[in-house]
Design an enzyme around this catalytic site. Structure first.
Site, PDB file in Angstrom:
ATOM      1  N   TYR A  94      -1.848  -6.222  -7.005  1.00 21.71           N
ATOM      2  CA  TYR A  94      -3.339  -5.647  -6.006  1.00 21.71           C
ATOM      3  C   TYR A  94      -4.588  -6.110  -6.024  1.00 21.71           C
ATOM      4  O   TYR A  94      -5.234  -6.778  -5.589  1.00 21.71           O
ATOM      5  CB  TYR A  94      -3.379  -4.256  -6.378  1.00 21.71           C
ATOM      6  CG  TYR A  94      -3.963  -3.424  -5.562  1.00 21.71           C
ATOM      7  CD1 TYR A  94      -3.661  -2.580  -3.886  1.00 21.71           C
ATOM      8  CD2 TYR A  94      -5.313  -2.242  -6.352  1.00 21.71           C
ATOM      9  CE1 TYR A  94      -4.562  -1.757  -3.304  1.00 21.71           C
ATOM     10  CE2 TYR A  94      -6.176  -1.427  -5.904  1.00 21.71           C
ATOM     11  CZ  TYR A  94      -6.023  -1.672  -3.851  1.00 21.71           C
ATOM     12  OH  TYR A  94      -6.658  -0.603  -3.125  1.00 21.71           O
TER      13      TYR A  94
ATOM     14  N   SER B  83     -11.457  -3.332  -3.725  1.00 22.33           N
ATOM     15  CA  SER B  83     -11.671  -1.981  -4.629  1.00 22.33           C
ATOM     16  C   SER B  83     -12.739  -2.922  -5.736  1.00 22.33           C
ATOM     17  O   SER B  83     -12.771  -3.502  -6.762  1.00 22.33           O
ATOM     18  CB  SER B  83     -10.379  -1.908  -4.691  1.00 22.33           C
ATOM     19  OG  SER B  83     -10.691  -1.405  -5.980  1.00 22.33           O
TER      20      SER B  83
HETATM   21  N1  LIG Z   1      -8.085   4.884  -3.182  1.00 18.77           N
HETATM   22  C1  LIG Z   1      -8.717   4.902  -3.766  1.00 18.77           C
HETATM   23  O1  LIG Z   1      -8.348   5.365  -4.783  1.00 18.77           O
HETATM   24  C2  LIG Z   1      -9.530   3.284  -3.501  1.00 18.77           C
HETATM   25  C3  LIG Z   1      -9.900   3.062  -4.520  1.00 18.77           C
HETATM   26  C4  LIG Z   1     -10.596   1.166  -4.002  1.00 18.77           C
HETATM   27  C5  LIG Z   1     -10.070   1.454  -2.846  1.00 18.77           C
HETATM   28  N2  LIG Z   1      -9.364   2.359  -2.197  1.00 18.77           N
HETATM   29  C6  LIG Z   1      -8.403   0.982  -0.543  1.00 18.77           C
HETATM   30  O2  LIG Z   1      -9.305   2.185   0.414  1.00 18.77           O
HETATM   31  C7  LIG Z   1      -8.054   1.558   1.387  1.00 18.77           C
HETATM   32  C8  LIG Z   1      -7.678   2.751   2.554  1.00 18.77           C
HETATM   33  O3  LIG Z   1      -7.181   3.572   0.901  1.00 18.77           O
HETATM   34  P1  LIG Z   1      -6.440   4.930   1.029  1.00 18.77           P
HETATM   35  O4  LIG Z   1      -7.107   5.255  -0.338  1.00 18.77           O
HETATM   36  O5  LIG Z   1      -7.293   5.025   2.221  1.00 18.77           O
HETATM   37  O6  LIG Z   1      -4.655   4.823   1.627  1.00 18.77           O
HETATM   38  P2  LIG Z   1      -3.775   4.786   2.506  1.00 18.77           P
HETATM   39  O7  LIG Z   1      -4.244   6.052   2.984  1.00 18.77           O
HETATM   40  O8  LIG Z   1      -2.691   4.802   1.988  1.00 18.77           O
HETATM   41  O9  LIG Z   1      -4.394   3.983   3.505  1.00 18.77           O
HETATM   42  C9  LIG Z   1      -4.065   2.882   3.432  1.00 18.77           C
HETATM   43  C10 LIG Z   1      -4.097   2.121   4.600  1.00 18.77           C
HETATM   44  O10 LIG Z   1      -4.173   1.143   5.231  1.00 18.77           O
HETATM   45  C11 LIG Z   1      -2.955   0.947   6.739  1.00 18.77           C
HETATM   46  N3  LIG Z   1      -1.441  -0.420   5.866  1.00 18.77           N
HETATM   47  C12 LIG Z   1      -1.255  -0.612   4.978  1.00 18.77           C
HETATM   48  N4  LIG Z   1      -0.774  -2.172   5.242  1.00 18.77           N
HETATM   49  C13 LIG Z   1      -0.425  -2.425   6.642  1.00 18.77           C
HETATM   50  C14 LIG Z   1      -0.608  -2.801   7.585  1.00 18.77           C
HETATM   51  N5  LIG Z   1       0.603  -3.361   7.408  1.00 18.77           N
HETATM   52  N6  LIG Z   1      -1.036  -2.907   9.008  1.00 18.77           N
HETATM   53  C15 LIG Z   1      -1.665  -2.037   9.077  1.00 18.77           C
HETATM   54  N7  LIG Z   1      -1.685  -1.372   8.440  1.00 18.77           N
HETATM   55  C16 LIG Z   1      -1.804  -1.439   7.152  1.00 18.77           C
HETATM   56  C17 LIG Z   1      -2.215   2.391   6.209  1.00 18.77           C
HETATM   57  O11 LIG Z   1      -1.659   2.841   7.637  1.00 18.77           O
HETATM   58  P3  LIG Z   1      -0.982   3.983   7.715  1.00 18.77           P
HETATM   59  O12 LIG Z   1      -1.412   4.777   7.837  1.00 18.77           O
HETATM   60  O13 LIG Z   1       0.379   2.711   8.657  1.00 18.77           O
HETATM   61  O14 LIG Z   1      -0.040   3.656   6.147  1.00 18.77           O
HETATM   62  C18 LIG Z   1      -3.709   2.776   5.739  1.00 18.77           C
HETATM   63  O15 LIG Z   1      -4.544   2.933   7.595  1.00 18.77           O
HETATM   64  C19 LIG Z   1      -7.376   0.517   1.104  1.00 18.77           C
HETATM   65  O16 LIG Z   1      -7.754  -0.623   1.253  1.00 18.77           O
HETATM   66  C20 LIG Z   1      -7.224   0.680   0.115  1.00 18.77           C
HETATM   67  O17 LIG Z   1      -7.292  -0.240  -1.205  1.00 18.77           O
HETATM   68  C21 LIG Z   1      -8.808   2.870  -2.379  1.00 18.77           C
END
Ligand SMILES: NC(=O)c1ccc[n+]([C@@H]2O[C@H](COP(=O)([O-])OP(=O)(O)OC[C@H]3O[C@@H](n4cnc5c(N)ncnc54)[C@H](OP(=O)(O)O)[C@@H]3O)[C@@H](O)[C@H]2O)c1
Ligand SMILES: Cc1cc2nc3c(=O)[nH]c(=O)nc-3n(C[C@H](O)[C@H](O)[C@H](O)COP(=O)(O)OP(=O)(O)OC[C@H]3O[C@@H](n4cnc5c(N)ncnc54)[C@H](O)[C@@H]3O)c2cc1C
Lengths: 444, 250
Positions: free
Chosen positions: B155, B142
């Site tokens: 984070y 990120s």
């Molecule tokens: N959204 C943003 O603005 C943003 C910005 C920069 C980076 N990111 C990064 O992008 C990635 C995806 O995030 P997203 O925005 O798509 O949010 P999200 O929908 O909450 O996705 C997070 C994913 O991580 C999984 N996860 C969490 N804890 C876990 C565990 N203990 N074991 C296995 N899987 C686990 C979740 O599983 P479940 O579906 O079961 O909950 C979900 O599939 C993350 O790494 C996040 O930090 C996001």
């Protein structure tokens, strides 16, 4: 949850709404304290149907296909699935949705809630006629399955019910077999309204038909147009044509600089129609084969074309008049517009078949006319006067396009409204209510 | 009528396939012709996701994986029907900074989910890829990992750790034919950020992230941002002197 300015496709009206996205069904419980909410699909209804300042619930993340029975062609999917997505997956496999509106950027939930009609309404009815069942989350959080066998009243109230009976979570509907992805189509120029109407009526044995009217025509030319009709091409049709003759799936384009172009639609560009009309008139040829996306969704090629109308947005007036009243009523409407200082930028005419099952569904046997007007001083007054003509001829306006109609007009013209109100009250009594800026405007 | 003839670029593993970015990546790679291995911790969501992709004509297998479990990564790799050509890790959790300051368990969960879990998983996959002599690892870190900020340093620090880990891994493996991509999204409209007001101009959709990743895999990019503005933003954030940075409420 976040607050944001939302509107329908017409960008009028714009309201500040709290928006949340439904990702898991269990989340519905999170909003149990919210007194009122409305589901929102892809915001392709024109007016205020998918707006609720307290809570507008986006269904776009509920976009999974659930099952497909290829022996019967029955698809089950979540309500946020986009029609464009279905076309991409199923058209190459020889399956096509039974009814498609004039844009592919709508959700299955939106197609149910507006009980949309397509160019084949005279043959196949509206989308609801092909829906076998759906799951509906009601006011107290219970999820009910609705079909012709189970919860029939709620089924009928939800088809065309503009989201006011609950949140459609998923649906099951029948798809149709197609032999190719191309449509065999022909276009006929018609000199005036009677000719346009007659040509549409005489196109009954074509599965798909629609007419584009010249919004700027006056006097004897009033209602002149281009009638386009088509059928899916069969394998034989295709083998008879060299592949060079078939059109490909068109590439859609973004508006380069919306700000620059915005407001680019002006009376002069409407004159384009004349050019087109004359061209078709002169080169009237036999049928052509075109890709289904060009045939059904010509406007989707220019993404976000709604911005062409400028900051104030636009409104669409779509009404239907019973067959016996259509000729006189439509003429009165077109004349009323022609004598005003407003111009309809897009005018579409279509012959609809009989009314379906939905209590608030729009279609009835008759001609439906859709006119786009940019919002400017006097537009609303003009549309009020069109309502009077519509009512006087036993017609009604389409809620999915509406942003401004008065309550009495809707109450008078939708005969099943009292049953709808009963069913809706029964389904949501004492709990949170499904309502929108539209339903409040219409006193529903 | 034939299905559109897709080339078959290979097999891709998507870990965190039930998240919003994970789902978008799976669909995108599936549409590009990749065979998919989906991994996620919630079996019912995982099954629904796999079914959706299957109906879209994509060949897919589903595998449970919780990176917080001690052997989360290793047991996943052992369960896979074949070692994938590409592995994308999207696992992450934003958490709440004030909780992380007062409750060490909350802080630990954020750190383990964003750093330890993904890093150990990527490390284990890297060894398989290295033995075989090819493959691409894609880690979603990120922009928050560029520098610790007061509003989310639990984070952010974990993402910094993950970014560092990936850069070390890339350097170790580049001669072996294994490539490592670090993805640094800025704001993305997903479940993780639903509760936040995000500036429209800087906010991407999950599909944009998927598109950036598909391109990064093809072009063997090292570090990718999503959206044009973020690379300069990251530059400024890193370049600012600490004496000023500490005063800014970010
Ligand atoms: N959204 C943003 O603005 C943003 C910005 C920069 C980076 N990111 C990064 O992008 C990635 C995806 O995030 P997203 O925005 O798509 O949010 P999200 O929908 O909450 O996705 C997070 C994913 O991580 C999984 N996860 C969490 N804890 C876990 C565990 N203990 N074991 C296995 N899987 C686990 C979740 O599983 P479940 O579906 O079961 O909950 C979900 O599939 C993350 O790494 C996040 O930090 C996001
Ligand atoms: C260019 C263009 C051409 C069109 N052509 C036609 C046409 O030919 N025929 C036709 O019939 N219509 C046509 N329409 C209108 C369009 O098909 C309908 O307005 C449709 O409802 C839009 O779907 P949506 O997913 O965008 O829904 P939205 O506009 O987001 O919502 C429309 C209504 O559906 C409700 N709704 C949406 N999802 C759900 C859900 N999951 N559960 C409960 N309620 C829900 C909303 O509350 C709202 O009342 C056209 C629109 C455009 C922009």
């Amino acid at each position: 949850m976040r607050a944001t300015h939302l509107s329908g496709w017409g960008r009028y009206p714009i309201r500040e709404c709290r928006v949340a996205t439904l990702r898991r069904e269990e989340q519905l419980a999170d909003w149990s304290q919210t007194k009122t909410l409305i589901a929102r699909g892809n915001g392709r209804s024109y007016g205020d149907a998918a707006l609720n300042p307290e809570l507008t619930l986006s269904m776009l993340a509920r976009d999974r296909l659930l099952a497909f029975d290829s022996s019967r062609g029955v698809l089950s999917c979540e309500a946020g699935v986009l029609l464009a997505d279905l076309l991409r997956v199923y058209a190459p496999q020889g399956w096509f949705p039974p009814v498609v509106p004039g844009t592919a950027d709508v959700t299955v939930g939106g197609m149910i809630a507006a009980d949309v009609h397509g160019k084949n309404h005279h043959r196949d009815g509206s989308f609801g006629a092909h829906v076998e069942s759906f799951r509906l989350a009601g006011g107290n959080g219970d999820v009910l399955t609705c079909s012709r066998e189970e919860n029939l009243d709620l089924f009928r109230a939800t088809l065309g019910g503009m989201g006011l009976t609950g949140v459609v979570l998923s649906a099951c509907f029948r798809m149709c077999r197609i032999e190719s992805e191309h449509v065999r189509t022909e276009t006929l120029g018609t000199p005036d309204l009677d000719a346009t109407m007659e040509t549409l009526a005489a196109s009954n044995d074509w599965r798909y038909s629609v007419a584009w009217l010249d919004g700027s025509a006056e006097g004897g030319n009033l209602g002149r147009g281009l009638v386009s009709r088509g059928d899916f091409a069969t394998r034989d049709d295709l083998s008879g044509q060299s592949s060079a003759y078939r059109s490909r799936a068109p590439v859609s384009r973004q508006l380069p600089t919306p700000a620059l172009l915005s407001g680019a639609l002006n009376p002069a560009s409407v004159r384009l129609f004349d050019a087109l009309y004359n061209r078709v008139g002169r080169f009237r040829k036999g049928p052509r084969l075109v890709h289904h996306t060009s045939f059904f969704f010509p406007l989707d090629r220019l993404q976000r074309w709604n911005r062409l109308y400028g900051r104030r947005g636009f409104v669409q007036y779509q009404c239907v008049l019973p067959v016996s009243q259509s000729s006189r009523g439509l003429r009165a409407i077109l004349e009323r517009v022609a004598t005003s200082d407003h111009i309809a930028y897009l005018a579409v005419l279509k012959l609809l078949g009989p009314q379906g099952e939905g209590m608030l569904s729009f279609p009835l046997s008759g001609y439906t006319l859709a006119l786009d007007f940019p919002m400017r001083p006097g537009t609303l007054e003009l549309l009020d006067s069109l309502d009077e003509i519509t009512t006087a001829h036993g017609g009604r306006v389409y809620l999915a396009k509406d942003a401004r109609c008065r309550p009495d007009h809707v109450q008078e013209s939708y005969a099943d409204l009292p049953s709808f109100v009963d069913v809706r009250q029964g389904a949501t009594s004492g709990t949170r209510e499904f309502s929108s800026v539209m339903s409040r405007r219409l006193g529903l | 009528m034939s299905r559109s003839s897709r080339r078959n670029p290979g097999t891709a593993l998507v870990v965190g396939a039930t998240g919003d970015i994970g789902r978008a990546i799976a669909r995108r790679l599936g549409r590009d012709g990749w065979e998919l291995q989906l991994a996620a911790r919630d079996p019912s969501q995982l099954k629904a996701e796999a079914q959706d992709l299957h109906l879209r004509g994509i060949s897919v297998s589903a595998h449970e994986c919780d990176v917080l479990k001690e052997d989360g990564g290793v047991s996943l790799i052992d369960a896979l029907p074949a070692t994938p050509d590409v592995a994308v890790c999207t696992v992450g959790v934003l958490g709440d900074q004030s909780d992380a300051e007062t409750d060490w368990r909350a802080a630990e969960r954020v750190m383990r989910t964003n750093y330890l879990g993904p890093a150990l998983l990527m490390g284990a996959l890297a060894n398989r890829f290295e033995q075989r002599g090819h493959g691409t690892l894609v880690g979603i870190s990120s922009i928050a990992g560029e520098r610790g900020r007061r509003s989310n340093y639990a984070y952010g620090s974990a993402k910094s750790g993950f970014t560092s880990f990936l850069s070390g891994l890339r350097s170790r493996l580049w001669r072996s034919g294994v490539h490592v991509v670090t993805v640094k999204p800025g704001y993305v409209r997903t479940r993780m950020t639903d509760h936040l007001e995000l500036p429209a101009l800087l906010t991407a959709e999950p599909e944009d992230v998927a598109e950036a990743i598909a391109r990064a895999i093809r072009k063997r990019r090292d570090v990718v941002f999503v959206g044009r503005l973020w690379r300069p933003v990251a530059f400024v954030v890193r370049a600012m002197p600490e004496s000023i940075f500490k005063r800014i409420s970010l």
